[in-house]
Motif scaffolding. Structure first.
Motif, PDB file in Angstrom:
ATOM      1  N   HIS A  12       0.846  -1.200   0.000  1.00 58.05           N
ATOM      2  CA  HIS A  12       0.000   0.000   0.000  1.00 58.05           C
ATOM      3  C   HIS A  12       0.876   1.243   0.000  1.00 58.05           C
ATOM      4  O   HIS A  12       1.785   1.386   0.823  1.00 58.05           O
ATOM      5  N   ILE A  35      -2.984   3.891  -2.580  1.00 60.25           N
ATOM      6  CA  ILE A  35      -3.076   2.935  -3.681  1.00 60.25           C
ATOM      7  C   ILE A  35      -2.672   1.562  -3.168  1.00 60.25           C
ATOM      8  O   ILE A  35      -1.556   1.396  -2.659  1.00 60.25           O
ATOM      9  N   ILE A  37      -1.284  -1.885  -3.934  1.00 60.15           N
ATOM     10  CA  ILE A  37      -0.456  -2.335  -5.071  1.00 60.15           C
ATOM     11  C   ILE A  37      -0.236  -3.844  -5.016  1.00 60.15           C
ATOM     12  O   ILE A  37      -0.064  -4.436  -3.946  1.00 60.15           O
ATOM     13  N   GLU A  38      -0.235  -4.442  -6.208  1.00 58.24           N
ATOM     14  CA  GLU A  38      -0.103  -5.893  -6.305  1.00 58.24           C
ATOM     15  C   GLU A  38       1.274  -6.356  -5.842  1.00 58.24           C
ATOM     16  O   GLU A  38       1.477  -7.515  -5.511  1.00 58.24           O
ATOM     17  N   GLU A  39       2.245  -5.446  -5.842  1.00 53.79           N
ATOM     18  CA  GLU A  39       3.602  -5.801  -5.416  1.00 53.79           C
ATOM     19  C   GLU A  39       3.633  -5.788  -3.884  1.00 53.79           C
ATOM     20  O   GLU A  39       3.836  -4.748  -3.240  1.00 53.79           O
ATOM     21  N   THR A 255       1.859   8.622 -12.314  1.00 55.32           N
ATOM     22  CA  THR A 255       1.108   7.899 -13.334  1.00 55.32           C
ATOM     23  C   THR A 255       1.044   8.741 -14.603  1.00 55.32           C
ATOM     24  O   THR A 255       1.307   9.947 -14.567  1.00 55.32           O
ATOM     25  N   LEU A 272       4.526  -0.528 -11.007  1.00 55.84           N
ATOM     26  CA  LEU A 272       3.591  -1.036 -10.001  1.00 55.84           C
ATOM     27  C   LEU A 272       2.216  -1.201 -10.635  1.00 55.84           C
ATOM     28  O   LEU A 272       1.895  -0.556 -11.633  1.00 55.84           O
ATOM     29  N   HIS A 273       1.403  -2.077 -10.012  1.00 61.14           N
ATOM     30  CA  HIS A 273       0.078  -2.365 -10.554  1.00 61.14           C
ATOM     31  C   HIS A 273      -0.973  -2.222  -9.458  1.00 61.14           C
ATOM     32  O   HIS A 273      -0.771  -2.727  -8.345  1.00 61.14           O
ATOM     33  N   ILE A 274      -2.052  -1.561  -9.764  1.00 62.58           N
ATOM     34  CA  ILE A 274      -3.117  -1.382  -8.780  1.00 62.58           C
ATOM     35  C   ILE A 274      -3.768  -2.742  -8.513  1.00 62.58           C
ATOM     36  O   ILE A 274      -4.207  -3.417  -9.454  1.00 62.58           O
TER      37      ILE A 274
END
Ligand SMILES: Nc1ncnc2c1ncn2[C@@H]1O[C@H](COP(=O)(O)OP(=O)(O)OP(=O)(O)O)[C@@H](O)[C@H]1O
Ligand SMILES: CC(C)(CO)[C@@H](O)C(=O)[O-]
Length: 286
Positions: A12, A35, A37-39, A255, A272-274
Motif C-alpha cells: 500500500h 493505492i 499495489i499488487e507488489e 502515473t 507497479l500495478h493497482i
C-alpha cells in the motif's frame, strides 16, 4: 514433506493520512487515501519448535536480493496467537520505503499461520491482529485497513473495521525509491503529527487525477518531503506528470505519459500495478 501454508498480501502506498489516536490499538489508526499495489508480500509458514521469521527480498526474476532474520511485528502476532512457526516472507520492493510492506507481511503471515494450524480466524480477526501489531510497533496506522481489498482506497474512519471506499482505475503506476524514512519517528512525533493533521485534505477523491492532486498538495504542506524527493516532484510538475511522495518513504510515485521517463532521470523506475483484491491464502501444501 513438511506441511506448509502460503499466503499473500498486497502492499500500500499512502498518498495522504492523518493519525487518529484512540484508547487502544483497535481504536487507533488513520484517515486518508492510498493505492493498494499488487507488489506485496508472500508468507510461507511451517510448524517449528520456536518462532522464527526470515525476511527475504528477491528481484522480479526471483534472484535473492537480501535475507534477514527477525521481524518484531510478525513475531508479536505469532506470540499473540500462541503458536510456534517458521515464517519466511518474500517481497521485491524495498522495506521501510513507504510501500506498506510491514502491513502486508503481517496480513500474509497471520493468514498463513491461521491455515497452517486451522485456527479458524476470519478476515476481520486477521486484520484486527495485524493492525494491532502495526500500532503497537508504530510501523503503520492505515495500511492494514487498506490491504483488506484493492484499488484506490479512501478511509474516512480509523481501523480495519472503519468506513472504506474503493475504486479501481486501470492506469499503470510508477515509483522511485531513495530509501527508508523511519515510520516510527514520524508517527511517534507529536509535532510532526500536528503538522500532518494541518495539511490533511477533507474528503475522498472521485478519480485518479483528484487522488494525485490531493496527495501532492498534502505532501507540499506536510513538511515531510526530503530534498531528493522534492527534486523529482519539481521535475514531474514541470513535465505535467501527476506525482506525489510515497508516505512514509523517501520516494515518489506517479502515473501517466512521461512518468517513467521523468523518474528515469533520477533513479530506476519501478513499475507497479493497482491491486484488484486484498490479502488471501494461496495454498496449503501437506
Ligand atoms: N517483508 C517483510 N517481512 C517481514 N517483516 C517486515 C517486512 N517488511 C517490514 N517488516 C517489519 O516491519 C518493520 C517496519 O517496517 P516499515 O513500516 O518501516 O516498512 P514499510 O511498511 O515498508 O514502510 P511504510 O510503513 O512506511 O509503508 C520492519 O523493521 C520489519 O520488522
Ligand atoms: C502512517 C502511514 C503513512 C505509514 O505507512 C500509513 O500507515 C497510513 O497511511 O496510515
Amino acid at each position: 514433506m513438511v506441511r506448509t501454508a502460503v499466503a499473500f498480501s498486497p502492499g500500500h502506498i499512502s498518498g495522504y493520512f492523518m493519525k487518529v489516536a484512540g484508547e487502544s490499538p483497535a481504536t487507533t489508526g488513520s484517515l486518508g487515501a492510498g493505492i493498494v499495489i499488487e507488489e506485496g508480500v508472500v508468507a510461507s509458514a511451517s510448524a517449528a519448535e520456536t518462532i522464527e521469521v526470515v525476511v527475504g527480498r528477491r528481484d522480479t526474476e526471483g534472484a535473492v536480493l537480501s535475507e534477514a532474520s527477525g521481524s518484531p511485528p510478525v513475531e508479536y502476532a505469532l506470540e499473540r496467537l500462541d503458536v510456534s512457526a517458521r515464517v519466511e516472507t518474500r517481497c521485491s520492493l524495498p522495506i521501510g520505503a513507504g510501500f506498506g510492506l510491514s502491513a502486508a507481511a503481517l496480513l500474509a503471515s497471520i493468514t498463513a499461520v491461521d491455515a497452517l494450524f486451522d485456527l479458524g480466524m476470519d478476515r476481520r480477526g486477521i486484520a484486527a491482529l495485524a493492525h494491532e501489531a502495526e500500532v503497537v510497533h508504530s510501523t503503520g496506522l492505515g495500511d492494514v485497513a487498506a490491504c483488506q481489498g484493492g484499488g484506490i482506497v479512501c478511509r474516512t474512519t480509523p481501523g480495519p473495521g472503519g468506513e472504506i471506499r474503493r475504486f479501481y482505475p486501470e492506469e499503470a503506476i510508477w515509483a522511485v525509491s531513495f530509501g527508508p524514512l523511519p515510520t516510527p519517528e514520524v508517527i511517534g512525533s507529536q509535532a510532526q503529527i500536528e503538522r500532518i493533521a494541518a495539511a490533511f485534505p477533507e474528503g475522498c477523491p472521485s478519480d485518479l487525477p483528484e487522488f494525485f492532486r490531493l496527495s501532492r498538495a498534502f505532501a507540499g504542506r506536510s513538511g515531510l518531503v526530503p530534498p531528493e524527493v522534492g527534486a523529482v516532484l519539481a521535475a514531474c510538475d514541470a513535465a505535467g506528470v501527476r506525482a506525489s511522495m510515497t508516505m512514509l518513504g523517501r520516494g515518489a510515485f506517479a502515473t501517466g505519459d512521461g512518468a517513467e521517463e521523468v523518474f528515469s532521470r533520477f533513479a530506476p523506475p519501478i513499475p507497479l500495478h493497482i491491486a484488484r483484491e486484498g490479502f488471501r491464502l494461496l495454498e496449503v501444501r501437506a
